[in-house]
Design an enzyme around this catalytic site. Structure first.
Site, mmCIF file in Angstrom:
data_model
loop_
_atom_site.group_PDB
_atom_site.id
_atom_site.type_symbol
_atom_site.label_atom_id
_atom_site.label_comp_id
_atom_site.label_asym_id
_atom_site.label_seq_id
_atom_site.Cartn_x
_atom_site.Cartn_y
_atom_site.Cartn_z
ATOM 1 N N THR A 92 0.869 -1.179 0.000
ATOM 2 C CA THR A 92 0.000 0.000 0.000
ATOM 3 C C THR A 92 0.913 1.239 0.000
ATOM 4 O O THR A 92 2.134 1.102 0.050
ATOM 5 C CB THR A 92 -0.875 0.065 1.275
ATOM 6 O OG1 THR A 92 -0.060 0.541 2.359
ATOM 7 C CG2 THR A 92 -1.438 -1.296 1.649
ATOM 8 N N LYS A 116 6.828 3.295 1.717
ATOM 9 C CA LYS A 116 7.958 4.009 2.348
ATOM 10 C C LYS A 116 7.588 4.635 3.692
ATOM 11 O O LYS A 116 8.449 5.138 4.402
ATOM 12 C CB LYS A 116 8.435 5.155 1.436
ATOM 13 C CG LYS A 116 8.960 4.725 0.096
ATOM 14 C CD LYS A 116 9.341 5.950 -0.749
ATOM 15 C CE LYS A 116 9.447 5.626 -2.206
ATOM 16 N NZ LYS A 116 8.164 5.365 -2.890
ATOM 17 N N GLU A 143 13.674 -3.345 0.625
ATOM 18 C CA GLU A 143 14.613 -2.989 -0.447
ATOM 19 C C GLU A 143 13.959 -2.124 -1.530
ATOM 20 O O GLU A 143 14.586 -1.255 -2.114
ATOM 21 C CB GLU A 143 15.194 -4.271 -1.060
ATOM 22 C CG GLU A 143 16.237 -4.056 -2.133
ATOM 23 C CD GLU A 143 17.464 -3.282 -1.650
ATOM 24 O OE1 GLU A 143 17.534 -2.082 -1.961
ATOM 25 O OE2 GLU A 143 18.335 -3.853 -0.984
ATOM 26 N N GLY A 202 2.278 6.447 -17.954
ATOM 27 C CA GLY A 202 2.119 5.916 -16.589
ATOM 28 C C GLY A 202 3.371 6.046 -15.748
ATOM 29 O O GLY A 202 3.485 5.413 -14.706
ATOM 30 N N ASP A 216 9.074 12.757 -3.117
ATOM 31 C CA ASP A 216 9.373 11.324 -3.208
ATOM 32 C C ASP A 216 10.892 11.089 -3.207
ATOM 33 O O ASP A 216 11.390 10.165 -2.564
ATOM 34 C CB ASP A 216 8.725 10.746 -4.482
ATOM 35 C CG ASP A 216 8.757 9.233 -4.464
ATOM 36 O OD1 ASP A 216 8.285 8.653 -3.462
ATOM 37 O OD2 ASP A 216 9.286 8.636 -5.421
ATOM 38 N N LYS A 220 13.286 9.084 -0.302
ATOM 39 C CA LYS A 220 14.313 8.058 -0.586
ATOM 40 C C LYS A 220 15.656 8.462 0.028
ATOM 41 O O LYS A 220 16.377 7.636 0.590
ATOM 42 C CB LYS A 220 14.446 7.857 -2.100
ATOM 43 C CG LYS A 220 13.207 7.193 -2.693
ATOM 44 C CD LYS A 220 13.253 7.169 -4.200
ATOM 45 C CE LYS A 220 11.977 6.557 -4.760
ATOM 46 N NZ LYS A 220 11.820 6.746 -6.197
ATOM 47 N N GLY A 336 8.400 0.733 -11.723
ATOM 48 C CA GLY A 336 7.685 -0.232 -12.554
ATOM 49 C C GLY A 336 7.199 -1.378 -11.697
ATOM 50 O O GLY A 336 7.897 -1.819 -10.780
HETATM 51 N N1 NAP Z 1 4.708 1.307 -8.856
HETATM 52 C C1 NAP Z 1 6.027 1.400 -8.699
HETATM 53 O O1 NAP Z 1 6.818 1.456 -9.661
HETATM 54 C C2 NAP Z 1 6.604 1.420 -7.312
HETATM 55 C C3 NAP Z 1 8.008 1.393 -7.136
HETATM 56 C C4 NAP Z 1 8.534 1.363 -5.828
HETATM 57 C C5 NAP Z 1 7.665 1.404 -4.748
HETATM 58 N N2 NAP Z 1 6.311 1.482 -4.972
HETATM 59 C C6 NAP Z 1 5.426 1.545 -3.806
HETATM 60 O O2 NAP Z 1 4.573 0.393 -3.796
HETATM 61 C C7 NAP Z 1 3.369 0.726 -3.126
HETATM 62 C C8 NAP Z 1 2.194 0.279 -3.994
HETATM 63 O O3 NAP Z 1 2.226 0.978 -5.232
HETATM 64 P P1 NAP Z 1 1.124 0.684 -6.357
HETATM 65 O O4 NAP Z 1 1.597 1.379 -7.577
HETATM 66 O O5 NAP Z 1 0.819 -0.772 -6.400
HETATM 67 O O6 NAP Z 1 -0.163 1.453 -5.736
HETATM 68 P P2 NAP Z 1 -1.705 1.267 -6.137
HETATM 69 O O7 NAP Z 1 -1.838 0.652 -7.486
HETATM 70 O O8 NAP Z 1 -2.358 2.565 -5.844
HETATM 71 O O9 NAP Z 1 -2.249 0.169 -5.073
HETATM 72 C C9 NAP Z 1 -2.357 0.432 -3.709
HETATM 73 C C10 NAP Z 1 -3.137 -0.695 -3.058
HETATM 74 O O10 NAP Z 1 -3.094 -0.512 -1.650
HETATM 75 C C11 NAP Z 1 -4.412 -0.679 -1.127
HETATM 76 N N3 NAP Z 1 -4.537 -0.014 0.167
HETATM 77 C C12 NAP Z 1 -4.470 1.308 0.444
HETATM 78 N N4 NAP Z 1 -4.617 1.507 1.778
HETATM 79 C C13 NAP Z 1 -4.771 0.272 2.345
HETATM 80 C C14 NAP Z 1 -4.955 -0.195 3.666
HETATM 81 N N5 NAP Z 1 -5.021 0.633 4.718
HETATM 82 N N6 NAP Z 1 -5.080 -1.541 3.877
HETATM 83 C C15 NAP Z 1 -5.034 -2.412 2.843
HETATM 84 N N7 NAP Z 1 -4.851 -2.027 1.545
HETATM 85 C C16 NAP Z 1 -4.723 -0.699 1.313
HETATM 86 C C17 NAP Z 1 -5.290 -0.095 -2.204
HETATM 87 O O11 NAP Z 1 -6.630 -0.484 -1.995
HETATM 88 P P3 NAP Z 1 -7.869 0.436 -2.528
HETATM 89 O O12 NAP Z 1 -7.925 0.183 -4.000
HETATM 90 O O13 NAP Z 1 -9.036 -0.123 -1.774
HETATM 91 O O14 NAP Z 1 -7.535 1.844 -2.160
HETATM 92 C C18 NAP Z 1 -4.624 -0.733 -3.437
HETATM 93 O O15 NAP Z 1 -5.038 -2.074 -3.571
HETATM 94 C C19 NAP Z 1 3.426 2.236 -2.863
HETATM 95 O O16 NAP Z 1 3.837 2.463 -1.543
HETATM 96 C C20 NAP Z 1 4.475 2.730 -3.842
HETATM 97 O O17 NAP Z 1 5.121 3.911 -3.409
HETATM 98 C C21 NAP Z 1 5.778 1.465 -6.206
#
Ligand code: NAP
Length: 355
Positions: A92, A116, A143, A202, A216, A220, A336
């Protein structure tokens, strides 16, 4: 065979990709690594699904059978089904959710996070969490917090723990801002066009100001600083935001998108100030010895590794006593869902191998 039970919070981009990777690799893990990896519970912010075993149709099962849940009901599931070796996976971006980490650690669970928040909230929370982890011998790996699937945190940790003094860390930490400035510097194109393109592909957050604000990158940088023992907070990071005051948070997202061309003269001026050899780069820089954290737009020579960056690559230069004039460099896709999910998977296996 070691049984490992994953409880996955967040089934968005990263969480759902991770579940698919885990299902694909499950037979190999049993056969080659003697690990029986199970996913008894997955959830988003509203609903959760308990299942004995998840297959590739897990999303339609989730749509049909998920129910509302509470954090305490998860503990009931763990007790009722006598689940051993529980790892909580936080995919999340929720600050509220990390407040549950102490509860999970008290129950003897381990944690793997892409989120984070636990490492960037106030230092007191960071310290108390680590004291609890040490006392209860629980693991917390993250990580993917910096550089997605790249081994940045582990490298910094290993250098630090083996007595190698890290003096400075400098680099392009954001894949989206890397793409924006790599294109803007090399092509005859307006800044707003590159930004729109990055958003359509995206690469940026839905509100591009979340990237342009520099927060952001600052998070980091703070995570790396704390890894090196600095007791700092986000407020210690000096951030040069790329969002002009006239387009900041008081302006709605629609207004920002409608007025995006107002960014053009600002960045056109910065670009025109670069002589032939220089390009613009948005970097994070940590001077470890002097506790100075900076996020800023700089002129970089085209001859350096940073000046030659392409696509959405991120690049981290680590200067230490031994890597002094020529830093240790780690470069690659820094964002990604595939690489991030793979990074989470790798953290899960690291913990599983210790159980
Ligand atoms: N995408 C990348 O390239 C990337 C890279 C490094 C790190 N990250 C990190 O990875 C994490 C996820 O990114 P993402 O792109 O997958 O985000 P996302 O597509 O917005 O998905 C977030 C998920 O978290 C759920 N959520 C939010 N609050 C919650 C809670 N209290 N309890 C349970 N579930 C909850 C959301 O549910 P709802 O739909 O119900 O809101 C959704 O399923 C973030 O912290 C991001 O910074 C992402």
């Amino acid at each position: 065979m070691t049984e490992v039970n994953l409880i996955i919070f967040g089934i968005g981009n990263v969480g759902s990709t991770l579940i698919n990777q885990l299902i694909d690799f499950k037979p190999d893990l049993r056969l080659k690594h003697n690990i029986d990896l199970r996913i008894p519970f997955v959830c988003n912010s509203k609903k959760g699904l308990y299942a004995k075993s998840l297959g590739h149709d897990w999303q339609s099962l989730f749509n049909k059978e998920s129910r509302s849940y509470s954090i305490s009901s998860i503990q009931e599931i763990v007790s009722q089904f006598r689940l051993e070796n529980v790892i909580i996976v936080d995919a999340t971006a929720s600050e509220a959710f990390v407040k549950e980490y102490p509860f999970f650690i008290d129950k003897g669970f381990h944690i793997v996070a892409a989120n984070k928040a636990a490492n960037t909230l106030d230092y007191e929370f960071y310290k108390i969490l680590r004291q609890k982890l040490a006392r209860l011998k629980s693991n917390f790996l993250y990580e993917t917090n910096v550089g997605a699937g790249l081994p940045i945190i582990e490298t910094i940790k290993n250098l630090n723990q083996s007595g190698e003094k890290v003096k400075k860390i400098r680099g392009v930490f954001s894949g989206s801002l890397s793409y924006i400035f790599n294109r803007f510097s090399n092509e005859d194109i307006e800044f707003s066009e590159v930004l729109k393109d990055a958003s359509q592909k995206g690469y940026t957050e839905p509100d591009a100001r979340d990237d342009l604000s520099g927060k952001d990158v600052a998070r980091k940088l703070l995570i790396l600083g704390r890894e090196l023992g600095l007791q700092s907070n986000l407020s210690d990071v000096k951030i040069q935001s790329l969002v002009p005051k006239t387009l900041n948070g008081k302006t709605t997202l629609k207004q920002f998108n409608d007025r995006i061309t107002e960014l053009n003269p600002i960045f056109h001026k910065s670009k025109s100030e670069q002589n032939g050899d220089k390009v613009l780069r948005y970097i994070g820089e940590l001077d470890v010895e002097n506790y100075i954290f900076n996020v800023k737009l700089v002129s970089e020579s085209r001859q350096t590794s940073l000046g030659q960056l392409k696509g959405t690559d991120t690049l981290f230069e680590i200067y230490t006593e031994s890597y002094n004039d020529r830093p240790l460099v780690i470069q690659g896709a820094g964002a990604g869902k595939e690489v991030t999910a793979r990074g989470l998977f790798s953290d899960i296996i690291k913990i599983a191998n210790t159980l």
